[in-house]
Design a protein around this motif. Sequence first.
Motif, short mmCIF file in Angstrom:
data_model
loop_
_atom_site.label_atom_id
_atom_site.label_comp_id
_atom_site.label_asym_id
_atom_site.label_seq_id
_atom_site.Cartn_x
_atom_site.Cartn_y
_atom_site.Cartn_z
N THR A 122 35.54 40.05 43.17
CA THR A 122 34.78 41.30 43.31
C THR A 122 33.88 41.26 44.54
N LEU A 138 35.97 42.17 47.36
CA LEU A 138 36.18 43.61 47.34
C LEU A 138 34.99 44.34 47.96
N LEU A 196 44.03 47.50 49.96
CA LEU A 196 43.03 46.63 49.35
C LEU A 196 43.67 45.36 48.80
N THR A 197 44.82 45.48 48.18
CA THR A 197 45.52 44.29 47.67
C THR A 197 45.87 43.34 48.82
N LEU A 224 42.68 41.61 50.01
CA LEU A 224 42.28 40.53 49.11
C LEU A 224 43.15 39.30 49.32
N VAL A 284 45.07 44.91 43.15
CA VAL A 284 44.42 46.14 42.72
C VAL A 284 45.42 46.88 41.84
N VAL A 335 37.70 50.80 41.18
CA VAL A 335 38.78 49.91 41.60
C VAL A 335 38.96 48.86 40.52
N LEU A 388 40.93 45.43 39.17
CA LEU A 388 41.63 44.23 39.61
C LEU A 388 42.32 43.57 38.42
#
Length: 247
Positions: free
Chosen positions: A115, A118, A151-152, A155, A228, A241, A243
Amino acid sequence: MTDDLFRSDAYLRDCEARILRVDEAGIVLDRTVFYPQGGGQAGDSGRLLLPDGRELAIADTRKAKDAEGRPTAEILHVPAPEQADLLAGLKPGDAVTVRLDWERRHKLMRFHTATHLLCHLVPQPVNGCSITPEYARLDFHMTDPLDKELLTAGLARLVAAAHPLTVGAITDDELDANPALVKSMSVQPPRGTGTVRTVRIGDAEQIDFQPCGGTHVANTEEIGAVVVTKIEKKSANSRRVMLGWAS
């Protein structure tokens, strides 16, 4: 007062302790490796091993509160139901071994650090957070849409980069001088001792730096594969969001 050993070493799995108090709310020990629910992170579970070999299952861990409902320096270990016989035999001064459900805790640590990554990818204020062993979510105070695949991928890049994580502290005055360090709109860092615990991700390159009292992994690579799973528009000014673990 409970000595919270997890603050200085999140990898401790057990410790020896003595019972300070037993009541209807739970069991207070003089020291523990169990993290109490707070900052969005779920409380730990595990077992208390008694001198006679019996084991008391602990279902949850919470911060004790005073008569006005304010958190105290004690940590409550909440027993699982249907253990009345074991509880009846406990008394202040008894020695116990505190043993953490490590697999569950490690998932919480991995998600909590994720997180923070993120927060780096979405540099917006956070107005809600939940970290469990099976999923984590952050609610960002923003109006723009977010892309799940981007976003994935972000990460995955930060996890693979194996950024180290360092726990430190800053003074209350330093925090007051840098209010932008507090990214949560709903949870303020605890004050009163003169210093505030901080978590920094990154060495030469700073990825994230903010006040945090939770448990974390020592390196982003330890998080493993997270994705995500969903992005939701919770309100006109909020994007959630979610996860999860990669299948």
